[in-house]
Write a protein that holds these residues in place. Structure first.
Motif, PDB file in Angstrom:
ATOM      1  N   GLN A 162     -27.139  16.634  28.069  1.00 24.48           N
ATOM      2  CA  GLN A 162     -27.311  18.076  27.939  1.00 24.48           C
ATOM      3  C   GLN A 162     -27.713  18.715  29.266  1.00 24.48           C
ATOM      4  OE1 GLN A 162     -29.895  18.668  24.557  1.00 24.48           O
ATOM      5  NE2 GLN A 162     -28.205  18.390  23.129  1.00 24.48           N
ATOM      6  N   ARG A 163     -28.510  18.011  30.055  1.00 24.40           N
ATOM      7  CA  ARG A 163     -28.866  18.523  31.384  1.00 24.40           C
ATOM      8  C   ARG A 163     -27.629  18.591  32.268  1.00 24.40           C
ATOM      9  NH1 ARG A 163     -34.197  19.540  33.091  1.00 24.40           N
ATOM     10  NH2 ARG A 163     -33.030  20.104  34.923  1.00 24.40           N
ATOM     11  N   ARG A 164     -26.812  17.557  32.185  1.00 26.18           N
ATOM     12  CA  ARG A 164     -25.597  17.498  32.999  1.00 26.18           C
ATOM     13  C   ARG A 164     -24.666  18.663  32.640  1.00 26.18           C
ATOM     14  NH1 ARG A 164     -23.561  12.506  31.602  1.00 26.18           N
ATOM     15  NH2 ARG A 164     -25.139  11.577  32.926  1.00 26.18           N
ATOM     16  N   LYS A 165     -24.607  19.005  31.371  1.00 28.45           N
ATOM     17  CA  LYS A 165     -23.733  20.088  30.920  1.00 28.45           C
ATOM     18  C   LYS A 165     -24.362  21.466  31.118  1.00 28.45           C
ATOM     19  CE  LYS A 165     -21.635  17.149  27.438  1.00 28.45           C
ATOM     20  NZ  LYS A 165     -21.585  16.825  26.010  1.00 28.45           N
ATOM     21  N   GLY A 166     -25.613  21.505  31.568  1.00 30.41           N
ATOM     22  CA  GLY A 166     -26.288  22.773  31.823  1.00 30.41           C
ATOM     23  C   GLY A 166     -26.781  23.463  30.569  1.00 30.41           C
ATOM     24  N   LEU A 167     -27.054  22.702  29.512  1.00 36.34           N
ATOM     25  CA  LEU A 167     -27.490  23.312  28.258  1.00 36.34           C
ATOM     26  C   LEU A 167     -28.997  23.525  28.178  1.00 36.34           C
ATOM     27  CD1 LEU A 167     -25.197  21.303  25.814  1.00 36.34           C
ATOM     28  CD2 LEU A 167     -24.840  23.596  26.733  1.00 36.34           C
TER      29      LEU A 167
END
Length: 170
Positions: free
Chosen positions: A75-80
């Motif tokens: 989720q961090r990688r996807k910017g969520l």
């Protein structure tokens, strides 16, 4: 029908027993109690979807923590996730009597680390996982876990050393 009822009951018992621990670990990863709750719920949903296989394979606890950590990183990688500011005070239970100021200092320093370092440090030192377990959970080599542990700890030491002595008690 009997097996489905038993499976449902077993999952519910596990979730009720371990939800608070998973939420605390999630908080250490993301730094926000509301996001930690969302992360915990996502983890439990993913765990439920594979409950029959996981239960049969054995270590449900380790599998749940692995899901939690991977979900956080994904989720961090996807910017969520949104970053929290230091001004956001957690609505956490009362801190332990020995050094609540130091606890806040360490929490602030931990939140300033990149997600990968934070994940490695939480798994290695909060969850007390071995290098090998951490490497499997994060899908990296043991060397990567060791180097990220060393770098993450060095950054934490540096961040804490920069703080005024009245904050750290040194």
């Amino acid at each position: 029908m009997k097996a489905a009822v038993r499976r449902e009951r077993e999952f519910r018992e596990f979730a009720e027993a371990r939800e608070a621990h998973l939420r605390r670990s999630a908080y250490l990863l993301c730094g926000d109690w509301h996001q930690a709750q969302d992360l915990t719920q996502t983890t439990l949903m993913k765990l439920y979807a594979s409950w029959s296989r996981v239960r049969r394979d054995g270590n449900v606890e380790a599998y749940a923590r692995t899901i939690l950590t991977r979900t956080f990183i994904d989720q961090r990688r996807k910017g969520l996730w949104r970053e929290n500011t230091v001004a956001d005070l957690p609505d956490a239970p009362a801190p332990e009597p020995a050094g609540p100021e130091l606890r806040m200092v360490m929490q602030t320093a931990l939140m300033s680390l990149p997600p990968r370092y934070r994940a490695v440090l939480v798994l290695r030192f909060w969850e007390d996982w071995s290098v090998e377990q951490t490497a499997r959970a994060l899908r990296v080599s043991t060397g990567t876990v060791k180097s990220q542990s060393a770098r993450g700890l060095a950054r934490l030491r540096h961040l804490v050393a920069e703080l005024p002595s009245e904050v750290t008690g040194r």
